[in-house]
Write an enzyme that holds these catalytic residues in place. Structure first.
Site, PDB file in Angstrom:
ATOM      1  N   GLY A  20       0.780  -1.243   0.000  1.00  0.00           N
ATOM      2  CA  GLY A  20       0.000   0.000   0.000  1.00  0.00           C
ATOM      3  C   GLY A  20       0.808   1.286   0.000  1.00  0.00           C
ATOM      4  O   GLY A  20       0.319   2.322   0.436  1.00  0.00           O
ATOM      5  N   MET A  94      -4.084  -7.262  -6.834  1.00  0.00           N
ATOM      6  CA  MET A  94      -3.637  -8.442  -7.576  1.00  0.00           C
ATOM      7  C   MET A  94      -4.765  -9.330  -8.109  1.00  0.00           C
ATOM      8  O   MET A  94      -4.531 -10.488  -8.449  1.00  0.00           O
ATOM      9  CB  MET A  94      -2.695  -9.278  -6.688  1.00  0.00           C
ATOM     10  CG  MET A  94      -1.475  -8.522  -6.202  1.00  0.00           C
ATOM     11  SD  MET A  94      -0.556  -7.736  -7.554  1.00  0.00           S
ATOM     12  CE  MET A  94       0.275  -9.172  -8.222  1.00  0.00           C
ATOM     13  N   ILE A  96      -7.926  -9.864 -10.934  1.00  0.00           N
ATOM     14  CA  ILE A  96      -8.421  -9.351 -12.210  1.00  0.00           C
ATOM     15  C   ILE A  96      -9.932  -9.152 -12.078  1.00  0.00           C
ATOM     16  O   ILE A  96     -10.661 -10.069 -11.687  1.00  0.00           O
ATOM     17  CB  ILE A  96      -8.065 -10.319 -13.350  1.00  0.00           C
ATOM     18  CG1 ILE A  96      -6.534 -10.322 -13.518  1.00  0.00           C
ATOM     19  CG2 ILE A  96      -8.749  -9.903 -14.658  1.00  0.00           C
ATOM     20  CD1 ILE A  96      -6.008 -11.285 -14.532  1.00  0.00           C
ATOM     21  N   LEU A  97     -10.385  -7.947 -12.363  1.00  0.00           N
ATOM     22  CA  LEU A  97     -11.811  -7.637 -12.225  1.00  0.00           C
ATOM     23  C   LEU A  97     -12.578  -8.185 -13.433  1.00  0.00           C
ATOM     24  O   LEU A  97     -12.069  -8.191 -14.550  1.00  0.00           O
ATOM     25  CB  LEU A  97     -11.997  -6.121 -12.116  1.00  0.00           C
ATOM     26  CG  LEU A  97     -11.347  -5.480 -10.876  1.00  0.00           C
ATOM     27  CD1 LEU A  97     -11.261  -3.968 -11.028  1.00  0.00           C
ATOM     28  CD2 LEU A  97     -12.096  -5.859  -9.607  1.00  0.00           C
ATOM     29  N   ASN A 111      -5.300   2.077 -13.150  1.00  0.00           N
ATOM     30  CA  ASN A 111      -4.352   1.124 -12.559  1.00  0.00           C
ATOM     31  C   ASN A 111      -2.943   1.668 -12.723  1.00  0.00           C
ATOM     32  O   ASN A 111      -2.650   2.362 -13.693  1.00  0.00           O
ATOM     33  CB  ASN A 111      -4.456  -0.226 -13.273  1.00  0.00           C
ATOM     34  CG  ASN A 111      -3.508  -1.256 -12.687  1.00  0.00           C
ATOM     35  OD1 ASN A 111      -3.349  -1.345 -11.456  1.00  0.00           O
ATOM     36  ND2 ASN A 111      -2.860  -2.031 -13.536  1.00  0.00           N
ATOM     37  N   HIS A 113       1.008   0.426 -13.127  1.00  0.00           N
ATOM     38  CA  HIS A 113       1.729  -0.783 -13.513  1.00  0.00           C
ATOM     39  C   HIS A 113       3.223  -0.474 -13.600  1.00  0.00           C
ATOM     40  O   HIS A 113       3.615   0.540 -14.178  1.00  0.00           O
ATOM     41  CB  HIS A 113       1.205  -1.269 -14.871  1.00  0.00           C
ATOM     42  CG  HIS A 113       1.831  -2.544 -15.318  1.00  0.00           C
ATOM     43  ND1 HIS A 113       1.475  -3.775 -14.775  1.00  0.00           N
ATOM     44  CD2 HIS A 113       2.808  -2.797 -16.219  1.00  0.00           C
ATOM     45  CE1 HIS A 113       2.205  -4.712 -15.341  1.00  0.00           C
ATOM     46  NE2 HIS A 113       3.027  -4.152 -16.216  1.00  0.00           N
ATOM     47  N   ASP A 149      -3.815  -5.070 -18.338  1.00  0.00           N
ATOM     48  CA  ASP A 149      -2.817  -4.000 -18.537  1.00  0.00           C
ATOM     49  C   ASP A 149      -2.841  -3.424 -19.956  1.00  0.00           C
ATOM     50  O   ASP A 149      -1.790  -3.067 -20.509  1.00  0.00           O
ATOM     51  CB  ASP A 149      -1.401  -4.512 -18.197  1.00  0.00           C
ATOM     52  CG  ASP A 149      -1.291  -4.982 -16.752  1.00  0.00           C
ATOM     53  OD1 ASP A 149      -1.977  -4.403 -15.894  1.00  0.00           O
ATOM     54  OD2 ASP A 149      -0.548  -5.936 -16.493  1.00  0.00           O
ATOM     55  N   GLU A 178       6.461   5.960  -9.043  1.00  0.00           N
ATOM     56  CA  GLU A 178       5.027   5.627  -9.024  1.00  0.00           C
ATOM     57  C   GLU A 178       4.276   6.557  -8.076  1.00  0.00           C
ATOM     58  O   GLU A 178       3.163   6.988  -8.363  1.00  0.00           O
ATOM     59  CB  GLU A 178       4.818   4.174  -8.581  1.00  0.00           C
ATOM     60  CG  GLU A 178       5.285   3.148  -9.596  1.00  0.00           C
ATOM     61  CD  GLU A 178       4.950   1.725  -9.161  1.00  0.00           C
ATOM     62  OE1 GLU A 178       3.883   1.492  -8.575  1.00  0.00           O
ATOM     63  OE2 GLU A 178       5.780   0.829  -9.408  1.00  0.00           O
TER      64      GLU A 178
HETATM   65  C1  GRF Z   1       3.590  -1.350  -7.455  1.00  0.00           C
HETATM   66  O1  GRF Z   1       4.835  -1.528  -8.058  1.00  0.00           O
HETATM   67  C2  GRF Z   1       2.499  -1.328  -8.488  1.00  0.00           C
HETATM   68  O2  GRF Z   1       2.882  -0.728  -9.686  1.00  0.00           O
HETATM   69  C3  GRF Z   1       2.267  -2.795  -8.698  1.00  0.00           C
HETATM   70  O3  GRF Z   1       2.380  -3.377  -7.421  1.00  0.00           O
HETATM   71  C4  GRF Z   1       3.216  -2.555  -6.601  1.00  0.00           C
HETATM   72  C5  GRF Z   1       2.393  -2.183  -5.412  1.00  0.00           C
HETATM   73  O4  GRF Z   1       3.102  -1.506  -4.445  1.00  0.00           O
HETATM   74  N1  GRF Z   1       1.037  -3.033  -9.392  1.00  0.00           N
HETATM   75  P1  GRF Z   1       2.374  -0.867  -3.189  1.00  0.00           P
HETATM   76  O5  GRF Z   1       1.440  -1.924  -2.599  1.00  0.00           O
HETATM   77  O6  GRF Z   1       1.606   0.343  -3.666  1.00  0.00           O
HETATM   78  O7  GRF Z   1       3.476  -0.514  -2.243  1.00  0.00           O
END
Ligand code: GRF
Length: 192
Positions: A20, A94, A96-97, A111, A113, A149, A178
């Site tokens: 998170g 994690m 898939i909807l 999302n 990625h 994706d 991110e």
């Molecule tokens: C991130 O790298 C995101 O891009 C991927 O999973 C990771 C999640 O990290 N889908 P966090 O739970 O936000 O720390």
């Protein structure tokens, strides 16, 4: 996107499965004085997700669903509608909807990625980028459609791959980006 009406903030639900850290960055973004968002709910498929702690710390409503069948998804949809959620942010989610779930929130699910899509959809993105001797990897925020994706790209950030990078060291540097990219993507979506 006609989500922002007057000075009202848009209601966001963040879906997580693990640590998170992206959720945390979105919460920080929502706390800015002029932020256009309010995080109304945190949803997880994993009751052990570390990120659920932020629900307690920041007093945000949290709900856990197993997402294993349509009935479970229907319960999620009910909760989202009840809480007037305008935008869903998947952040390390994690599961898939289903197509029908996505249809219910068409154009309103984002999302993040950890690769420069369309390269490296799915898992183990950093391993694959290093193995292929790519010079750059990075991260992408995109709209979610029914293919994994593959939805329209909103924004991307390139990150250089260093000679001695391991999947872990690269993941760490990309994650820092991110955390900036998701708020930027939301700003962009709201101005569309
Ligand atoms: C991130 O790298 C995101 O891009 C991927 O999973 C990771 C999640 O990290 N889908 P966090 O739970 O936000 O720390």
């Amino acid at each position: 996107m006609a989500l922002l009406i007057g000075s009202n903030r848009i209601n966001i639900a963040v879906f997580i499965s693990g640590t998170g850290s992206n959720l945390k960055s979105l919460i920080k973004f929502s706390k800015l004085k002029k932020s256009p968002i309010m995080i109304k709910m945190i949803i997880s498929n994993n009751y052990k997700a570390k990120g659920l702690q932020y629900a307690n710390i920041y007093k945000i409503k949290k709900k856990v669903f197993d997402f294993k069948n349509t009935l479970s998804e229907k319960k999620v949809i009910y909760e989202l509608k009840k809480n007037n959620i305008n935008l869903i942010c998947l952040a390390g989610f994690m599961k898939i909807l289903s197509k029908s779930f996505i249809k219910n929130f068409k154009g309103k699910i984002l999302n993040i990625h950890p690769s420069l899509l369309p390269k490296y959809k799915g898992l183990n993105t950093h391993e694959r980028a290093i193995k292929n001797k790519d010079k750059y990897s990075g991260c992408t925020v995109h709209f979610v459609n029914s293919r994994l994706d593959s939805g329209k790209i909103i924004i991307q950030k390139k990150v250089k791959i260093n000679k001695f990078d391991t999947p872990k060291s690269l993941a760490k540097r990309i994650l820092i980006q991110e955390h900036k990219l998701y708020p930027a993507a939301i700003m962009k979506v709201l101005s569309l």
